[in-house]
Design an enzyme around this catalytic site. Structure first.
Site, PDB file in Angstrom:
ATOM      1  CE  LYS A   1     -28.095 -15.699 -16.178  1.00 15.03           C
ATOM      2  NZ  LYS A   1     -28.716 -17.039 -16.088  1.00 15.03           N
TER       3      LYS A   1
ATOM      4  CG  ASP B   1     -27.521 -20.828 -10.542  1.00 17.16           C
ATOM      5  OD1 ASP B   1     -28.699 -20.944 -10.140  1.00 17.16           O
ATOM      6  OD2 ASP B   1     -27.229 -20.302 -11.644  1.00 17.16           O
TER       7      ASP B   1
ATOM      8  CG  ASP C   1     -30.552 -16.205 -13.168  1.00 20.36           C
ATOM      9  OD1 ASP C   1     -31.148 -15.546 -14.031  1.00 20.36           O
ATOM     10  OD2 ASP C   1     -29.691 -17.058 -13.487  1.00 20.36           O
TER      11      ASP C   1
ATOM     12  CB  SER D   1     -21.262 -20.610 -14.135  1.00 22.57           C
ATOM     13  OG  SER D   1     -22.326 -21.508 -13.946  1.00 22.57           O
TER      14      SER D   1
ATOM     15  N   GLY E   1     -24.473 -15.156 -17.107  1.00 20.43           N
ATOM     16  CA  GLY E   1     -24.151 -15.603 -18.458  1.00 20.43           C
ATOM     17  C   GLY E   1     -25.148 -16.636 -18.945  1.00 20.43           C
TER      18      GLY E   1
ATOM     19  CE  LYS F   1     -25.535 -23.065 -13.656  1.00 20.29           C
ATOM     20  NZ  LYS F   1     -26.672 -22.125 -13.615  1.00 20.29           N
TER      21      LYS F   1
ATOM     22  CD  GLU G   1     -27.237 -17.424 -10.114  1.00 21.19           C
ATOM     23  OE1 GLU G   1     -26.030 -17.583  -9.804  1.00 21.19           O
ATOM     24  OE2 GLU G   1     -27.609 -17.294 -11.286  1.00 21.19           O
TER      25      GLU G   1
ATOM     26  CE  LYS H   1     -24.016 -19.659 -11.597  1.00 20.96           C
ATOM     27  NZ  LYS H   1     -24.685 -18.550 -12.322  1.00 20.96           N
TER      28      LYS H   1
HETATM   29  O1  OSB Z   1     -28.488 -19.837 -14.267  1.00 24.45           O
HETATM   30  O2  OSB Z   1     -26.767 -18.656 -14.589  1.00 24.45           O
HETATM   31  C1  OSB Z   1     -27.536 -19.553 -14.964  1.00 24.45           C
HETATM   32  C2  OSB Z   1     -26.197 -21.167 -18.183  1.00 24.45           C
HETATM   33  C3  OSB Z   1     -27.371 -21.392 -18.867  1.00 24.45           C
HETATM   34  C4  OSB Z   1     -28.566 -21.063 -18.263  1.00 24.45           C
HETATM   35  C5  OSB Z   1     -28.588 -20.496 -16.986  1.00 24.45           C
HETATM   36  C6  OSB Z   1     -27.407 -20.232 -16.313  1.00 24.45           C
HETATM   37  C7  OSB Z   1     -26.190 -20.617 -16.914  1.00 24.45           C
HETATM   38  C8  OSB Z   1     -24.894 -20.450 -16.262  1.00 24.45           C
HETATM   39  C9  OSB Z   1     -23.678 -20.378 -17.161  1.00 24.45           C
HETATM   40  O3  OSB Z   1     -24.732 -20.459 -15.064  1.00 24.45           O
HETATM   41  C10 OSB Z   1     -23.117 -19.020 -17.209  1.00 24.45           C
HETATM   42  C11 OSB Z   1     -22.081 -18.883 -18.308  1.00 24.45           C
HETATM   43  O4  OSB Z   1     -20.947 -19.269 -18.068  1.00 24.45           O
HETATM   44  O5  OSB Z   1     -22.421 -18.389 -19.404  1.00 24.45           O
HETATM   45 MG    MG Z   2     -28.519 -18.628 -12.522  1.00 26.63          MG
END
Ligand code: OSB
Ligand code: MG
Length: 374
Positions: free
Chosen positions: A262, A188, A238, A135, A290, A163, A213, A161
């Protein structure tokens, strides 16, 4: 198993670099860890809250409060035959899944050790190699993002992925897709858009994304159903999915075609297993999300990812992407083909580095069961 001792602590860890999402930037993590001694064996769990209530309503401090004042006093001294009994025990505490999940998962680790099996096998995991993706946080410009993508692909990660947020979406995706026409790519939004943005979001349909996402409100399954009817890109939920009932609602309303599981968000391994089982039966792919975890949370994510429904690469990546030093030994490593093999040792299969945990602890609290005559 008798729950003999609970140690709650907050440790502070600094991410190697700031991570930006549509809701903010984080670098200084405040992580809550739980160590639970059951029948003399120590198990570890991580509470995956953020520092602020921007991803979901929980925070480091709400978890501390709820565990200290409600969860620990409730479960200390109890006897359970399996960690899977914990959700029923805590059911009258509404919400606070991440706080509950941290505790439940620590007991799962202990249970697996007592049974001398790897946690992933105790959970029913069947995959002895899991696929990993990354991510990537929002960047100052598309070129900077492209450099990061190149780097991660060189390391072997199987899915990228990105953001996104309004103003940093279509242009960024276009640049990455042009350079890498074939890779598995997703985005995402962490709830940064509204239904009024449907026409704009439809532009993403040109890029062959695996999914988008959580584009809309964190608790709005209905709006996602309306959006999914207007775009081709599969929606992955999510934030909206806190339990198997929510997953069923979302699937039946056609609000998503993929679900991100999660552990913290659904309250631990027991509920996560239910979500993946339901999705598996309904042929909805799931993957492991994550929360910028330390090695403790990461090890639980690895165990969960071995369950049969986890058919898409997760946000389960190497310790060294996040930390100079992780708190587990060995560190989590990812193979050149972008996979992790779950450990063969019992429990989570990683050793917690107590020296580092102790050094980085900023507060600590313990509960002990009353001694009872044998
Ligand atoms: O939306 O998946 C998410 C990190 C913090 C809060 C929300 C998210 C995320 C990530 C990072 O996308 C995922 C990771 O590498 O731990
Ligand atoms: Mg997410």
């Amino acid at each position: 198993m008798k729950i003999e001792r609970i140690t709650l602590r907050e440790i502070q860890m600094k991410l190697k670099s700031p991570f930006e999402t549509s809701f903010g930037v984080v670098q200084d993590r405040r992580i809550v860890l739980l160590e639970v001694i059951s029948d003399g064996v120590s198990g570890w769990g991580e509470v995956t809250t953020g520092e602020t209530p921007s991803y979901n309503p929980e925070t480091t401090d709400t978890a501390w409060h709820v565990i200290s004042d409600f969860i620990a006093p409730l479960v200390i001294g109890r006897c359970v035959t399996s960690a899977s009994e914990l959700p029923a025990l805590m059911a009258h505490i509404r919400g606070h899944q991440m706080a509950k999940g941290g505790l439940e998962n620590a007991i799962w680790d202990g249970e697996a050790q007592l049974k001398r099996v790897p946690l992933w096998k105790l959970l029913g995991g069947t995959q002895d190699e899991i696929a990993c993706g990354v991510s990537l946080g929002i960047r100052e410009n598309p070129q900077a993002l492209l450099r990061r993508v190149e780097e991660e692909l060189r390391s072997g990660y199987q899915r990228i992925k990105l953001k996104i947020k309004p103003g940093k979406d279509v242009d960024y995706v276009a640049v990455v897709r042009k350079q890498f026409p074939q890779i598995r790519l997703s985005v995402d939004a962490n709830s940064a858009y509204t239904l009024e943005n449907a026409t704009h979001l439809r532009n993403l349909d040109d890029f062959g994304l695996m999914m988008i996402e959580q584009p809309l409100d964190w608790d709005d399954i209905h709006a996602h159903a309306k959006l999914q009817a207007q775009i081709e890109t599969p929606i992955c939920l999510d934030e909206c999915i806190n339990n198997a009932r929510h997953a069923l609602t979302a699937i039946e309303l056609q609000a998503c075609r993929i679900i991100n599981v999660k552990l913290g968000r659904v309250g631990g391994h027991t509920e996560a297993r239910k979500v993946q089982d339901l999705c598996n039966k309904l042929s909805v792919p799931v993957w492991c999300g994550g929360m910028l975890e330390s090695g403790v949370g990461r090890s639980h994510n690895i165990a969960m990812s071995t369950l049969p429904g986890f058919t898409l690469p997760g946000d389960v990546s190497a310790s060294k992407r996040y930390w100079d030093d992780d708190i587990v030994e060995p560190e989590v490593e990812v193979s050149a083909r972008g996979t992790i093999r779950p450990p063969q040792g019992s429990g989570i299969g990683f050793t917690v580095r107590r020296d580092l945990v102790e050094r980085w602890t900023v507060r600590k609290s313990s509960w002990n069961a009353k001694q009872t005559a044998a």
